[in-house]
Enzyme design. Structure first.
Site, mmCIF file in Angstrom:
data_model
loop_
_atom_site.group_PDB
_atom_site.id
_atom_site.type_symbol
_atom_site.label_atom_id
_atom_site.label_comp_id
_atom_site.label_asym_id
_atom_site.label_seq_id
_atom_site.Cartn_x
_atom_site.Cartn_y
_atom_site.Cartn_z
ATOM 1 N N PRO A 28 97.038 58.412 85.854
ATOM 2 C CA PRO A 28 96.075 58.881 86.831
ATOM 3 C C PRO A 28 94.932 59.753 86.397
ATOM 4 C CG PRO A 28 98.594 59.545 86.876
ATOM 5 C CD PRO A 28 98.160 59.201 85.559
ATOM 6 N N GLU A 29 93.852 59.536 86.710
ATOM 7 C CA GLU A 29 92.771 60.100 86.786
ATOM 8 C C GLU A 29 92.309 60.423 88.082
ATOM 9 O OE1 GLU A 29 89.540 58.226 84.015
ATOM 10 O OE2 GLU A 29 91.128 57.176 82.938
#
Length: 276
Positions: free
Chosen positions: A2-3
DNA sequence: ATGGCCTCCTGTATGC
DNA sequence: TGCATACAGGAGGCCA
């Protein structure tokens, strides 16, 4: 992994289910994440109603009514699943927050690179000087300008890709979006950050913002582990131009995408389109 | 101040 | 087929 876009998608997905719901029980596993679970402080959430959910960098911020702050980071393999309370537990469900609407929020993180933090109301009030003191500007914030980044990068010899991934310089950019933004602007990942002109920065920030907005609209990228808050996959990865495409042909010129190490991290780029 | 490298962890991919 | 090893990466800490 997850960015920023993935965390933003999770944030938006959770809002309708969590806002105005009350935490009625908390369970922690024996294992710790990257930092020890604040077990006692987490128990203090019982009875608290959730008033707001927001995001800073790659952190998800859950705001209880008492102005304390629950912060969740998903590391690279984390999910934040929302389940019915009676749904079976899964391996690597490290914390469970049971809500009065019958749902249970469960961060699941096989590699335990994520973290859970609890700030008191005072710490939450001072978080800009405290917890988030070293956190760089948000790339989608209007106050984050090319002029600011150009100025901050002056004299830096570090590779531009490494600087983009440095959360103190700019928040929320991981390997995927750093690689994609540099390809979109035809900048070599190893180019010294201080050598970018203001025009370079204007181009780069513009493309970066467009890519992030597009990724959020697509529901994020599903790489190995990431699922949106309701368990659905994101679709942005079909738009990857370079990330994970070593040996495949460049969509612009047809040359083979190459893979190199930049400060110990894998970089993907087109040797024809992106020259130093 | 800067930048490079190491550490945490485990599921997946690759090599023999 | 099965085992062993390499690899992925965010963030913080350490060291030169």
């Amino acid at each position: 992994m997850p960015e920023l876009p993935e965390v933003e998608v999770i944030c938006r997905g959770l809002r309708p289910h969590l806002i105005q719901s009350t935490i009625i029980d908390v369970h922690c596993s024996d294992k710790n994440l990257r930092v020890p679970l604040p077990r006692t402080a987490l128990r203090g959430l019982i009875g608290q109603t959730i008033t707001k959910i927001s995001r800073r960098a790659k952190y998800l911020l859950i705001h209880p009514a008492d102005s304390s702050l629950l912060i969740v980071h998903l590391g690279m393999s984390g999910r934040l699943g929302l389940f019915q309370a009676h749904d079976p537990l899964q391996r690597h469900d490290h914390v469970r927050w049971l809500l009065n609407n019958g749902l249970e929020l469960r961060p699941n993180d096989p590699r335990r690179f994520g973290s859970v933090h609890m700030l008191s109301s005072e710490q939450a009030r001072n978080r800009k000087q405290g917890f988030f003191h070293s956190c760089g500007p948000e790339p989608l914030n209007k106050r984050t300008t090319a002029e600011l980044l150009h100025n901050q990068a002056q004299g830096r010899k570090q590779a531009i890709k490494t600087l983009l991934m440095d959360g103190r310089f700019i928040a929320g950019i991981g390997n995927i979006y750093a690689n994609e933004a540099l390809f979109a602007t035809r900048i070599h990942p190893g180019k010294p950050a201080g050598s970018l002109s203001l025009a370079n920065w204007q181009h780069l920030l513009g493309k970066l913002q467009a890519i992030l907005h597009n990724a959020i609209a697509c529901g994020g990228s599903t790489i190995n582990d990431f699922l949106g808050a309701s368990g659905e996959s994101g679709y942005f990865q079909v738009n990857f131009k370079v990330y994970g495409r070593a040996g495949k042909s460049c969509s612009s010129c047809g040359q083979e995408i190459q893979k190199i190490q930049t400060s110990g991290r894998t970089s993907f780029f087109c040797p024809h389109c992106q020259q130093k």
